[in-house]
Write an enzyme that holds these catalytic residues in place. Structure first.
Site, PDB file in Angstrom:
ATOM      1  N   SER A 148       0.833  -1.208   0.000  1.00  0.00           N
ATOM      2  CA  SER A 148       0.000   0.000   0.000  1.00  0.00           C
ATOM      3  C   SER A 148       0.867   1.257   0.000  1.00  0.00           C
ATOM      4  O   SER A 148       0.489   2.278  -0.588  1.00  0.00           O
ATOM      5  CB  SER A 148      -0.977   0.001   1.174  1.00  0.00           C
ATOM      6  OG  SER A 148      -0.303   0.095   2.394  1.00  0.00           O
TER       7      SER A 148
ATOM      8  N   ARG B 265      13.262  -6.813   5.644  1.00  0.00           N
ATOM      9  CA  ARG B 265      14.616  -7.322   5.778  1.00  0.00           C
ATOM     10  C   ARG B 265      15.462  -6.235   6.440  1.00  0.00           C
ATOM     11  O   ARG B 265      15.280  -5.038   6.155  1.00  0.00           O
ATOM     12  CB  ARG B 265      15.257  -7.651   4.417  1.00  0.00           C
ATOM     13  CG  ARG B 265      14.431  -8.508   3.496  1.00  0.00           C
ATOM     14  CD  ARG B 265      14.146  -9.885   4.030  1.00  0.00           C
ATOM     15  NE  ARG B 265      15.333 -10.640   4.405  1.00  0.00           N
ATOM     16  CZ  ARG B 265      15.305 -11.728   5.186  1.00  0.00           C
ATOM     17  NH1 ARG B 265      14.159 -12.163   5.685  1.00  0.00           N
ATOM     18  NH2 ARG B 265      16.408 -12.370   5.477  1.00  0.00           N
TER      19      ARG B 265
ATOM     20  N   HIS C 163       8.314   3.186   9.343  1.00  0.00           N
ATOM     21  CA  HIS C 163       8.121   2.302  10.494  1.00  0.00           C
ATOM     22  C   HIS C 163       6.815   2.691  11.189  1.00  0.00           C
ATOM     23  O   HIS C 163       6.546   3.882  11.392  1.00  0.00           O
ATOM     24  CB  HIS C 163       9.308   2.449  11.457  1.00  0.00           C
ATOM     25  CG  HIS C 163       9.203   1.534  12.635  1.00  0.00           C
ATOM     26  ND1 HIS C 163       9.518   0.189  12.546  1.00  0.00           N
ATOM     27  CD2 HIS C 163       8.796   1.751  13.907  1.00  0.00           C
ATOM     28  CE1 HIS C 163       9.321  -0.373  13.723  1.00  0.00           C
ATOM     29  NE2 HIS C 163       8.882   0.556  14.568  1.00  0.00           N
TER      30      HIS C 163
END
Ligand code: GRF
Length: 213
Positions: free
Chosen positions: A36, A115, A133
């Site tokens: 998204s 990752r 984040h």
């Protein structure tokens, strides 16, 4: 008038004008999941809110839904499956760097890239990698940031776009948005609210960072 429940603060304010005229900035986007945030960037480019282009989307999960979104926006894709690298994260990042360089990207955007960047990747694009984040860093770094915020009982959380440095979730902050936590919130409802803000600050932070640095 919106109630306080909808209150969202974005800091710094979203830039009114996005990128200055000139050559579009070449963004290499890395994504692992639903995409998204990738779509928010691609749509902003399509709407001419962002003077950028995406020469390559790299994804690491063969069934990542982001691939369908890339097709929709005619963005070329490259699968680099970390499972093919037997836990050698540096070798995996070496391949990521190779593909990013082949595509002559100016900036690397981690848009839900699950990752951890090794030093070799961070050093290949110093001060040119952006991550998003789902918390107000430095609170709740690492995985399960939404669940961590709910468990801690904080009354606000949010999202952060920052430059990537070698320590995880620790680089200089470019933009943040605050999202109130209501008593009835679950991880799902809270994540949905956080994601709506992610899409705004992801685009705003790319505009801000790439026009200033
Ligand atoms: C986002 O919530 C981002 O903060 C986290 O992973 C999620 C990716 O979502 N790192 P999407 O794939 O962009 O929808």
């Amino acid at each position: 008038m919106k109630s306080y429940k909808d209150a969202v603060i974005i800091s710094p304010p979203l830039p009114l004008e996005f990128l200055p005229a000139g050559s579009p900035v070449r963004l290499g986007v890395l994504a692992s999941g639903s995409g998204s945030n990738f779509e928010a960037i691609a749509q902003a480019i399509k709407n001419k809110h962002l003077n950028a282009e995406i020469p390559i989307l790299i994804y690491n999960n063969p069934d990542a839904q982001v691939v369908e979104k890339a097709k929709k926006y005619q963005v070329p894709t490259c699968l680099i499956n970390h499972r093919d690298y037997q836990g050698d994260r540096q070798k995996f990042d070496g391949k990521v760097i190779e593909v990013l360089r082949e595509n002559q990207v100016d900036w690397v955007i981690m848009a839900g890239w699950m990752r951890i960047a090794t030093p070799v990747l961070v050093q290949a694009f110093p001060q040119r990698i952006i991550n998003i984040h789902p918390s107000l860093l430095p609170s709740f770094p690492g995985i399960n940031a939404i669940e961590q915020a709910l468990q801690a009982g904080v009354k606000v959380t949010g999202c952060t776009v920052h430059l990537v440095v070698e320590a995880v979730d620790s680089g200089p902050i470019i933009m943040q948005a605050v999202v109130p936590i209501l008593p009835k919130d679950t991880p799902e409802t809270l994540h949905a609210k956080v994601q709506l803000q992610e899409h705004k600050i992801m685009v705003g932070a790319i505009a801000l960072a790439t026009s200033q640095m």
